[in-house]
Design a protein around this motif. Structure first.
Motif, PDB file in Angstrom:
ATOM      1  N   SER B  10      -2.363  -0.048   5.028  1.00  0.00           N
ATOM      2  CA  SER B  10      -2.573  -1.167   4.098  1.00  0.00           C
ATOM      3  C   SER B  10      -2.558  -0.664   2.665  1.00  0.00           C
ATOM      4  O   SER B  10      -2.995   0.447   2.377  1.00  0.00           O
ATOM      5  N   ILE B  11      -2.030  -1.502   1.788  1.00  0.00           N
ATOM      6  CA  ILE B  11      -2.122  -1.228   0.356  1.00  0.00           C
ATOM      7  C   ILE B  11      -2.938  -2.350  -0.251  1.00  0.00           C
ATOM      8  O   ILE B  11      -2.555  -3.518  -0.163  1.00  0.00           O
ATOM      9  N   GLY B  12      -4.054  -2.000  -0.841  1.00  0.00           N
ATOM     10  CA  GLY B  12      -4.917  -3.016  -1.444  1.00  0.00           C
ATOM     11  C   GLY B  12      -5.268  -4.122  -0.466  1.00  0.00           C
ATOM     12  O   GLY B  12      -5.281  -5.299  -0.836  1.00  0.00           O
ATOM     13  N   GLY B  13      -5.517  -3.748   0.776  1.00  0.00           N
ATOM     14  CA  GLY B  13      -5.938  -4.722   1.778  1.00  0.00           C
ATOM     15  C   GLY B  13      -4.793  -5.451   2.475  1.00  0.00           C
ATOM     16  O   GLY B  13      -4.998  -6.178   3.430  1.00  0.00           O
ATOM     17  N   LYS B  14      -3.568  -5.239   1.955  1.00  0.00           N
ATOM     18  CA  LYS B  14      -2.432  -5.919   2.563  1.00  0.00           C
ATOM     19  C   LYS B  14      -1.746  -4.959   3.549  1.00  0.00           C
ATOM     20  O   LYS B  14      -1.366  -3.850   3.176  1.00  0.00           O
ATOM     21  N   GLU B  15      -1.627  -5.386   4.791  1.00  0.00           N
ATOM     22  CA  GLU B  15      -1.046  -4.486   5.788  1.00  0.00           C
ATOM     23  C   GLU B  15       0.473  -4.431   5.659  1.00  0.00           C
ATOM     24  O   GLU B  15       1.154  -5.458   5.698  1.00  0.00           O
ATOM     25  N   PRO B  35      15.706  -3.327   6.199  1.00  0.00           N
ATOM     26  CA  PRO B  35      15.861  -4.202   5.037  1.00  0.00           C
ATOM     27  C   PRO B  35      14.892  -3.864   3.907  1.00  0.00           C
ATOM     28  O   PRO B  35      13.906  -3.170   4.118  1.00  0.00           O
ATOM     29  N   ASN B  36      15.194  -4.371   2.727  1.00  0.00           N
ATOM     30  CA  ASN B  36      14.311  -4.202   1.579  1.00  0.00           C
ATOM     31  C   ASN B  36      12.916  -4.707   1.921  1.00  0.00           C
ATOM     32  O   ASN B  36      12.765  -5.744   2.566  1.00  0.00           O
ATOM     33  N   GLY B  37      11.940  -3.953   1.512  1.00  0.00           N
ATOM     34  CA  GLY B  37      10.561  -4.390   1.696  1.00  0.00           C
ATOM     35  C   GLY B  37      10.025  -4.216   3.097  1.00  0.00           C
ATOM     36  O   GLY B  37       8.946  -4.702   3.426  1.00  0.00           O
ATOM     37  N   SER B  38      10.771  -3.511   3.953  1.00  0.00           N
ATOM     38  CA  SER B  38      10.328  -3.385   5.341  1.00  0.00           C
ATOM     39  C   SER B  38       9.261  -2.302   5.506  1.00  0.00           C
ATOM     40  O   SER B  38       8.610  -2.237   6.539  1.00  0.00           O
ATOM     41  N   GLY B  39       9.071  -1.452   4.484  1.00  0.00           N
ATOM     42  CA  GLY B  39       8.012  -0.436   4.574  1.00  0.00           C
ATOM     43  C   GLY B  39       8.521   0.994   4.626  1.00  0.00           C
ATOM     44  O   GLY B  39       7.751   1.911   4.905  1.00  0.00           O
ATOM     45  N   LYS B  40       9.784   1.207   4.295  1.00  0.00           N
ATOM     46  CA  LYS B  40      10.347   2.564   4.373  1.00  0.00           C
ATOM     47  C   LYS B  40       9.681   3.509   3.358  1.00  0.00           C
ATOM     48  O   LYS B  40       9.233   4.602   3.705  1.00  0.00           O
ATOM     49  N   SER B  41       9.636   3.039   2.101  1.00  0.00           N
ATOM     50  CA  SER B  41       9.002   3.889   1.082  1.00  0.00           C
ATOM     51  C   SER B  41       7.515   4.050   1.352  1.00  0.00           C
ATOM     52  O   SER B  41       6.938   5.119   1.146  1.00  0.00           O
ATOM     53  N   THR B  42       6.913   2.993   1.850  1.00  0.00           N
ATOM     54  CA  THR B  42       5.492   3.073   2.200  1.00  0.00           C
ATOM     55  C   THR B  42       5.259   4.199   3.198  1.00  0.00           C
ATOM     56  O   THR B  42       4.361   5.022   3.027  1.00  0.00           O
ATOM     57  N   GLY B  52      -4.263   5.330  -2.240  1.00  0.00           N
ATOM     58  CA  GLY B  52      -4.121   3.881  -2.207  1.00  0.00           C
ATOM     59  C   GLY B  52      -3.380   3.373  -0.984  1.00  0.00           C
ATOM     60  O   GLY B  52      -3.289   2.174  -0.763  1.00  0.00           O
ATOM     61  N   TYR B  53      -2.831   4.289  -0.218  1.00  0.00           N
ATOM     62  CA  TYR B  53      -2.149   3.916   1.016  1.00  0.00           C
ATOM     63  C   TYR B  53      -3.090   4.239   2.177  1.00  0.00           C
ATOM     64  O   TYR B  53      -3.162   5.367   2.633  1.00  0.00           O
ATOM     65  N   ASP B  54      -3.820   3.229   2.595  1.00  0.00           N
ATOM     66  CA  ASP B  54      -4.888   3.472   3.567  1.00  0.00           C
ATOM     67  C   ASP B  54      -4.401   3.375   5.002  1.00  0.00           C
ATOM     68  O   ASP B  54      -3.828   2.365   5.409  1.00  0.00           O
ATOM     69  N   ASP B 170      13.955   9.725   0.489  1.00  0.00           N
ATOM     70  CA  ASP B 170      13.892   8.270   0.364  1.00  0.00           C
ATOM     71  C   ASP B 170      15.022   7.772  -0.532  1.00  0.00           C
ATOM     72  O   ASP B 170      14.944   7.857  -1.751  1.00  0.00           O
ATOM     73  N   GLU B 171      16.052   7.251   0.090  1.00  0.00           N
ATOM     74  CA  GLU B 171      17.213   6.693  -0.621  1.00  0.00           C
ATOM     75  C   GLU B 171      17.756   7.642  -1.684  1.00  0.00           C
ATOM     76  O   GLU B 171      18.044   7.238  -2.798  1.00  0.00           O
ATOM     77  N   THR B 172      17.883   8.896  -1.283  1.00  0.00           N
ATOM     78  CA  THR B 172      18.421   9.872  -2.222  1.00  0.00           C
ATOM     79  C   THR B 172      19.868   9.544  -2.548  1.00  0.00           C
ATOM     80  O   THR B 172      20.382   9.919  -3.595  1.00  0.00           O
ATOM     81  N   THR B 202      17.869   5.558   4.278  1.00  0.00           N
ATOM     82  CA  THR B 202      19.061   5.121   3.546  1.00  0.00           C
ATOM     83  C   THR B 202      19.436   3.682   3.910  1.00  0.00           C
ATOM     84  O   THR B 202      19.008   3.146   4.939  1.00  0.00           O
ATOM     85  N   HIS B 203      20.200   3.068   3.028  1.00  0.00           N
ATOM     86  CA  HIS B 203      20.745   1.740   3.326  1.00  0.00           C
ATOM     87  C   HIS B 203      22.200   1.838   3.755  1.00  0.00           C
ATOM     88  O   HIS B 203      22.787   0.855   4.173  1.00  0.00           O
ATOM     89  N   TYR B 204      22.777   3.026   3.586  1.00  0.00           N
ATOM     90  CA  TYR B 204      24.232   3.088   3.739  1.00  0.00           C
ATOM     91  C   TYR B 204      24.666   4.029   4.844  1.00  0.00           C
ATOM     92  O   TYR B 204      24.268   5.186   4.889  1.00  0.00           O
TER      93      TYR B 204
HETATM   94  N1  LIG Z   1       1.141  -1.335  -4.554  1.00  0.00           N
HETATM   95  C1  LIG Z   1       1.509  -2.371  -3.759  1.00  0.00           C
HETATM   96  N2  LIG Z   1       0.772  -3.481  -3.729  1.00  0.00           N
HETATM   97  C2  LIG Z   1       1.128  -4.516  -2.933  1.00  0.00           C
HETATM   98  N3  LIG Z   1       2.226  -4.515  -2.165  1.00  0.00           N
HETATM   99  C3  LIG Z   1       2.984  -3.432  -2.162  1.00  0.00           C
HETATM  100  C4  LIG Z   1       2.674  -2.289  -2.970  1.00  0.00           C
HETATM  101  N4  LIG Z   1       3.623  -1.358  -2.763  1.00  0.00           N
HETATM  102  C5  LIG Z   1       4.488  -1.876  -1.876  1.00  0.00           C
HETATM  103  N5  LIG Z   1       4.116  -3.122  -1.522  1.00  0.00           N
HETATM  104  C6  LIG Z   1       4.816  -4.013  -0.594  1.00  0.00           C
HETATM  105  O1  LIG Z   1       5.027  -3.339   0.603  1.00  0.00           O
HETATM  106  C7  LIG Z   1       6.236  -3.745   1.189  1.00  0.00           C
HETATM  107  C8  LIG Z   1       7.054  -2.541   1.586  1.00  0.00           C
HETATM  108  O2  LIG Z   1       7.466  -1.869   0.412  1.00  0.00           O
HETATM  109  P1  LIG Z   1       8.349  -0.554   0.500  1.00  0.00           P
HETATM  110  O3  LIG Z   1       8.522  -0.066  -0.872  1.00  0.00           O
HETATM  111  O4  LIG Z   1       7.764   0.357   1.477  1.00  0.00           O
HETATM  112  O5  LIG Z   1       9.724  -1.142   1.049  1.00  0.00           O
HETATM  113  P2  LIG Z   1      11.082  -0.403   1.326  1.00  0.00           P
HETATM  114  O6  LIG Z   1      11.364  -0.568   2.761  1.00  0.00           O
HETATM  115  O7  LIG Z   1      11.050   0.972   0.813  1.00  0.00           O
HETATM  116  O8  LIG Z   1      12.099  -1.284   0.480  1.00  0.00           O
HETATM  117  P3  LIG Z   1      13.426  -0.867  -0.347  1.00  0.00           P
HETATM  118  O9  LIG Z   1      14.524  -0.816   0.648  1.00  0.00           O
HETATM  119  O10 LIG Z   1      13.633  -2.015  -1.286  1.00  0.00           O
HETATM  120  O11 LIG Z   1      13.176   0.417  -1.020  1.00  0.00           O
HETATM  121  C9  LIG Z   1       6.921  -4.654   0.174  1.00  0.00           C
HETATM  122  O12 LIG Z   1       6.701  -5.982   0.546  1.00  0.00           O
HETATM  123  C10 LIG Z   1       6.195  -4.355  -1.104  1.00  0.00           C
HETATM  124  O13 LIG Z   1       6.172  -5.453  -1.969  1.00  0.00           O
END
Ligand SMILES: Nc1ncnc2c1ncn2[C@@H]1O[C@H](COP(=O)(O)OP(=O)(O)OP(=O)(O)O)[C@@H](O)[C@H]1O
Ligand SMILES: [Mg+2]
Lengths: 489, 249
Positions: B10-15, B35-42, B52-54, B170-172, B202-204
């Motif tokens: 969770s980040i700031g309580g959001k899973e 896809p974008n926002g799926s949690g890869k960078s997380t 902050g990444y609990d 991460d998306e180098t 990667t996306h590609y």
């Molecule tokens: N500090 C934060 N506070 C709240 N939400 C966050 C925070 N950091 C990331 N998120 C949310 O977590 C989700 C996953 O983000 P993440 O960066 O891991 O995606 P991603 O898979 O790497 O996307 P991309 O392909 O665009 O790089 C997204 O919905 C993002 O908005």
């Protein structure tokens, strides 16, 4: 100035800190018998000091005039610093290590003193050999070791304790002393004029480029002894000198007053570079103890095309009240002020500069980097004043503040006065924080949190650090790290 | 080498990560797409130890050790490296100075002797040349004013300098031109080693032509929803994430 690598210093620091249960690296006291003037301040104290120094009558009279002036003055309260009232009658004004007449060689120096220097990481021997720096080490109030005099003699450069200069070169001292910072200048400068204990005199003759960096280490050691150093540097026509001042002090619980006066005189086309690394005891994490540092530093660009450059790294003292200034009297003269002021825990720093443009085409440059952490308050206070005659005066000022945590404060107080419409004055200011992503990036590459902070802060200060002579820059970088220890959770 | 079990973050309580499983053995290269926002960078930040990444549930085991308990610098010293999607600028700190400080900090933490300035300089120069990182870049402040591609190349230079055991990229490849992409891929392939594992985000599919993965995972909605060999990348390219996610459901 030591050749040890940073990690070695860090390790030492940590060990010392652990041993003391304190954050301060240099918190130790040398056990040497002291000779003291009686407590309190009166005409008798002034006479005692003057007699202890074997001073000529004119010097005593000068001091007494200052004293009589001082008793009528009021302590200034305009700076953004707060401290309990200082009881000037409850302090000692003169202390000298017992039985230490001036020594010509290190062999004659009390081994205990040398040991102290070693603990500070400034072994004289090593410095002489490695850095080629002439060192006039001031231990409390009496100079005990002066080195490299031969080489300087050859060049005709005088570099000696000011007490010695008063006896040996009275005409020169009389000609310049008090001409940049008048006896009546301000409360602390006047106090200094009355009771100054010792300090340094430098004279660089016409056309001479001083063959080495001149360096003095000040160190406050005796409990409750105010320190009143007096420095006078005169650079004759076309000469050049670079002077380094570095300070460390042992830990004390009582607050200690320090009120130094530094006067610089640059004649035609002369250049003086004055660098300071100030690392006096800042008090503990709870704001207990620490040095009160009320300094008057001023340079007079008396001749045309002269240049005075101040560089300071201020990491210590509980309170810093300090405005190294330039009077740009000569046409085409240049004044510079490069400053790093770090305040952590409960430290208070009110520092900056005054650039007084009197001559034509005078230029000044001010780069100030303030770092605040803990509950510290850090104020930049600067005056740029352009007088009517100063055609085409130029000033550039840049003030950057870095905040660490939410409980500290940074304040920028620029004063600008211009009486000449051809003047061009530029002022830039920024305030920033160390970003979490910067810290994480460094840590993810292997740097510990404190090391990462030190690295980022050193980057923030780079423009100023670059102005320091090489050996000093290394020490200053380490200090930046040490001063901010404990500022990241 | 790396074993992620039922990871919830969770980040700031959001899973964000919701029960992710993944395991990589030494010598392998795995790819993560999604896809974008799926949690890869997380995921990559959690592996590197960002504050902050609990971790609310599950575990990350790295060479038998609980990675979650270590601060980022300790992970780096133990061989975890993350090439970041958005490398950070540090004004006033020259790239060379940064590389030297980081390398020696890692060595110190491992109880190895530090390298002197000349030793570091030599090594860095050699590796930089292979990645087309210029001498001039090494003298500039870290990442300040670097182009997107320059930043990515510098990340790979760091990877090759630190010689990590587990490298996460991460998306180098995003923001790289074709030539740079090849250089970077060569750099990565040169580090392929039976003792080393890599996780390439990667996306590609194009990158995976150069860096051929042993396994591909599709991350969607904080979970791995599909897995397969390198042919999965082609399928993704053809069908898109929506279809794959639906197929998997
Ligand atoms: N500090 C934060 N506070 C709240 N939400 C966050 C925070 N950091 C990331 N998120 C949310 O977590 C989700 C996953 O983000 P993440 O960066 O891991 O995606 P991603 O898979 O790497 O996307 P991309 O392909 O665009 O790089 C997204 O919905 C993002 O908005
Ligand atoms: Mg991402």
């Amino acid at each position: 100035m030591s050749s040890a690598a940073a990690p070695e210093i860090n390790k030492q620091t940590k060990e010392t800190v652990a041993a003391l249960g304190e954050k301060y690296k240099y918190g130790f006291v040398t056990d040497i018998e002291m000779t003291r003037a009686p407590k309190g301040l009166s005409e008798d104290t002034v006479r005692y000091i003057s007699a202890a120094k074997n001073e000529p009558d004119w010097m005593l009279e000068w001091r007494l005039a200052a004293y009589r002036r001082w008793v009528q003055m009021k302590e200034p309260d305009w700076a953004r610093v707060h401290y309990p009232r200082i009881d000037y009658q409850n302090a000692y004004y003169y202390a000298a290590p017992k039985n230490t007449p001036l020594k010509k060689s290190l062999d004659e120096v009390d081994p205990k003193l040398l040991e102290t220097y070693n603990k500070l990481g400034i072994p004289l021997n090593e410095q002489m050999a490695l850095a080629g720096v002439a060192v006039d080490a001031v231990f409390d109030s009496v100079s005990v070791a002066t080195t490299f005099t031969d080489k300087l003699n050859e060049a005709g450069v005088i570099f000696c304790p000011i007490s010695e200069a008063i006896r040996d070169y009275p005409d020169m001292v009389r000609k310049y002393l008090g001409t940049v910072v008048p006896v009546s200048d301000n409360f602390f400068a006047t106090l200094n004029s009355a009771v100054f204990s010792d300090g340094t005199f430098v004279y660089v003759p016409k056309g001479v480029r001083c063959p080495m960096e001149l360096s003095t280490y000040f160190r406050i050691n005796a409990s409750e002894t105010g320190q009143f150093e007096r420095t006078l540097i005169v650079a004759e026509e076309g000469s050049y000198v670079s002077y380094l001042e570095g300070c460390t002090a042992p830990k004390r619980d009582e607050n200690q007053l320090h009120a130094a006066v530094v006067e610089l005189v640059a004649l035609e086309a002369a250049e003086i570079k004055y660098s300071t690394v100030q690392n006096w005891y800042p008090g503990d994490e709870n704001g207990l103890g620490g040095i009160y540092n009320f300094v008057t530093k001023r340079g007079d660009c008396r001749g045309d095309r002269s240049k005075i450059s101040w560089t300071q790294v201020e990491t210590g003292s509980a309170i810093t009240w300090k405005y190294p200034s330039c009077i740009l009297r000569g046409d085409d003269s240049v004044g510079e002020f490069y400053s790093i002021a770090i305040a952590n825990h409960y430290q208070q720093a009110d520092t900056g500069t005054k650039m007084i443009h009197l001559g034509k085409n005078t230029r000044s440059r001010i780069i100030s980097k303030g770092i605040s952490a803990g509950r510290a308050q850090n104020t930049y206070r600067g005056l740029v004043s352009v007088h009517a005659r100063a055609e085409n005066a130029r000033n550039f000022t840049q003030c950057d503040s870095l905040l660490m945590g939410g409980q500290c404060g940074a304040h920028t107080v620029p004063y600008i006065e211009s009486r000449n419409s051809s003047a061009r004055i530029e002022h830039e200011a920024t305030t920033s924080k160390i970003a979490e992503d910067q810290l994480f990036y460094c840590q993810a590459r292997g740097l510990g949190a404190e090391e990462a902070v030190a690295l980022i802060v050193n980057g923030f200060c780079k423009e100023v650090l670059q102005q320091l002579p090489m050996e000093f820059a290394v020490e200053a970088q380490k200090l930046v790290g040490i001063s901010l220890e404990g500022s990241v959770g | 080498m790396l074993e992620i079990k039922n990871l919830h973050v969770s980040i700031g309580g959001k899973e964000i990560l919701k029960g992710l499983n993944l395991s990589i053995t030494a010598g392998q290269v795995h790819a993560i797409m999604g896809p974008n926002g799926s949690g890869k960078s997380t995921l990559s930040y959690v592996l590197a130890g960002r504050a902050g990444y609990d971790i609310t549930q599950g575990s990350i085991t790295y060479n038998g050790e609980d990675l979650g308990a270590l601060p980022p610098e300790a992970r780096a010293a133990k061989g975890v490296f993350l090439a970041m999607q958005y490398p950070v600028e540090i004004p006033g700190v020259t790239t060379m100075m940064f590389l030297k400080s980081a390398l020696n900090a890692q060595r110190r933490a491992r109880g190895e002797s530090e390298l002197d300035a000349i030793g570091v300089l030599k090594t860095v120069r050699r590796k930089a040349a292979a990645l087309n990182v210029s001498e001039e870049m090494l003298k500039r402040a870290l990442n300040v004013g670097f182009s997107g591609g320059e930043k990515k190349r510098l990340e790979i230079l760091q990877m090759s300098l630190f010689e990590p055991k587990l490298a996460i990229l991460d998306e180098t490849d995003s923001g790289l031109d074709i030539d740079a992409l090849k250089l970077v891929a060569e750099g990565v392939n040169a580090l392929r080693d039976p003792a080393r594992a890599m996780l390439v985000i990667t996306h590609y599919q194009r990158l995976l032509d150069y860096i051929v993965p042993d396994r591909i995972h599709v991350l969607a909605g904080g979970r791995i929803v599909a897995e397969g060999g390198k042919e999965l990348a082609l399928e993704l390219e053809a069908k898109g994430y929506d279809q794959i996610v639906k197929d998997a459901a």
